[in-house]
Design a protein around this motif. Structure first.
Motif, PDB file in Angstrom:
ATOM      1  N   LYS A   8      10.069  38.198 -34.001  1.00  0.00           N
ATOM      2  CA  LYS A   8       9.919  38.678 -32.636  1.00  0.00           C
ATOM      3  C   LYS A   8       8.810  39.729 -32.587  1.00  0.00           C
ATOM      4  O   LYS A   8       8.160  40.020 -33.583  1.00  0.00           O
ATOM      5  N   GLY A   9       8.600  40.268 -31.395  1.00  0.00           N
ATOM      6  CA  GLY A   9       7.551  41.273 -31.235  1.00  0.00           C
ATOM      7  C   GLY A   9       6.200  40.644 -30.970  1.00  0.00           C
ATOM      8  O   GLY A   9       6.073  39.439 -30.777  1.00  0.00           O
ATOM      9  N   PHE A  10       5.167  41.479 -30.981  1.00  0.00           N
ATOM     10  CA  PHE A  10       3.813  41.030 -30.681  1.00  0.00           C
ATOM     11  C   PHE A  10       3.138  40.421 -31.909  1.00  0.00           C
ATOM     12  O   PHE A  10       3.500  40.723 -33.048  1.00  0.00           O
TER      13      PHE A  10
ATOM     14  N   SER B 121       6.444  37.627 -28.498  1.00  0.00           N
ATOM     15  CA  SER B 121       6.219  37.962 -27.094  1.00  0.00           C
ATOM     16  C   SER B 121       4.875  38.659 -26.918  1.00  0.00           C
ATOM     17  O   SER B 121       4.111  38.821 -27.867  1.00  0.00           O
ATOM     18  N   GLY B 122       4.607  39.080 -25.682  1.00  0.00           N
ATOM     19  CA  GLY B 122       3.316  39.708 -25.397  1.00  0.00           C
ATOM     20  C   GLY B 122       2.238  38.665 -25.188  1.00  0.00           C
ATOM     21  O   GLY B 122       2.504  37.466 -25.102  1.00  0.00           O
ATOM     22  N   SER B 123       1.016  39.107 -25.118  1.00  0.00           N
ATOM     23  CA  SER B 123      -0.103  38.195 -24.868  1.00  0.00           C
ATOM     24  C   SER B 123      -0.782  37.807 -26.174  1.00  0.00           C
ATOM     25  O   SER B 123      -0.559  38.422 -27.215  1.00  0.00           O
TER      26      SER B 123
ATOM     27  N   VAL C 265      -8.670  40.129 -29.376  1.00  0.00           N
ATOM     28  CA  VAL C 265      -9.751  40.307 -30.349  1.00  0.00           C
ATOM     29  C   VAL C 265      -9.977  39.051 -31.158  1.00  0.00           C
ATOM     30  O   VAL C 265     -11.000  38.897 -31.805  1.00  0.00           O
ATOM     31  N   MET C 266      -9.000  38.118 -31.140  1.00  0.00           N
ATOM     32  CA  MET C 266      -9.159  36.910 -31.931  1.00  0.00           C
ATOM     33  C   MET C 266     -10.394  36.144 -31.483  1.00  0.00           C
ATOM     34  O   MET C 266     -10.563  35.826 -30.313  1.00  0.00           O
TER      35      MET C 266
ATOM     36  N   LEU D 153       5.279  33.894 -25.368  1.00  0.00           N
ATOM     37  CA  LEU D 153       4.002  34.552 -25.075  1.00  0.00           C
ATOM     38  C   LEU D 153       3.695  34.456 -23.589  1.00  0.00           C
ATOM     39  O   LEU D 153       3.954  33.434 -22.948  1.00  0.00           O
ATOM     40  N   ASN D 154       3.088  35.531 -23.049  1.00  0.00           N
ATOM     41  CA  ASN D 154       2.730  35.531 -21.637  1.00  0.00           C
ATOM     42  C   ASN D 154       1.265  35.918 -21.470  1.00  0.00           C
ATOM     43  O   ASN D 154       0.521  36.023 -22.435  1.00  0.00           O
TER      44      ASN D 154
END
Length: 207
Positions: A88-90, A113-115, A119-120, A141-142
């Protein structure tokens, strides 16, 4: 410490991943996939511990917690597969900033989660043209799909973003992905029209 290859996949191993694995400084290939290993991914795996590692596969286990930032500091890493866990997490921004040798990045079927880190494929990633497989499907992911995925990651053959909560439109830059063979965007919240540039991707056999 002279061990270079450790394959223990497709067994019934459980418990947690021992931090002592991080001391195997000569290890180039580590495959513990398809077991029942739980617990967190130890920080000791990165940060210079496995400085020679090129192939790291922990997929299809029961690992939880977050993806440690230390995995960003594996200078030889070309393949990282953490699919099918309970992570989980970013997605760590540092993983995208520093993992310049990555060819395969697979983080599918978790609870991330997160976007998608912006930077990738950008200026911070020295060799974005090397990445051939990016699998982030079936997470939570959002946000929008970054334009640079099509603009910079021109060697992508597989791009899986399905089963998330991504919004916005499909970037026109996807038309630059001339080597793309598999593209999955289903099961999101995307709007707008399908760009004509995407329709011209001749090598895409799987949508």
């Amino acid at each position: 410490k002279k061990l270079e290859i450790l394959y223990l996949h497709q067994n019934f191993l459980d418990g947690t991943l021992p931090t002592e694995i991080g001391r195997l400084s000569k290890l180039t290939h580590l495959d513990l996939s398809q077991n029942s290993i739980g617990g967190i991914i130890p920080e000791e795996l990165g940060g210079g511990g496995l400085s020679k590692i090129r192939y790291l596969n922990l997929s299809e286990n029961r690992m939880n917690g977050t993806i440690p930032n230390s995995l960003a500091f594996l200078p030889e890493l070309t393949e990282l597969n953490l699919n099918d866990n309970h992570l989980k997490g970013f997605i760590p921004t540092s993983l995208m900033e520093n993992s310049n040798m990555l060819v395969n990045l697979s983080l599918a079927n978790n609870i991330l989660s997160g976007s998608i880190p912006h930077v990738m494929g950008g200026e911070m990633l020295t060799n974005p043209k090397q990445l051939q497989m990016l699998c982030l499907n079936n997470n939570t992911l959002n946000g929008t799909i970054p334009e640079y995925i099509g603009g910079n990651l021109v060697s992508l053959q597989t791009l899986k973003l399905s089963g998330n909560k991504l919004t916005g439109t499909i970037p026109n830059t996807f038309g630059n992905l001339s080597k793309l063979e598999t593209l999955t965007l289903d099961g999101n919240l995307l709007t707008g029209v399908v760009p004509m540039s995407v329709c011209g991707l001749e090598n895409v056999a799987n949508w």
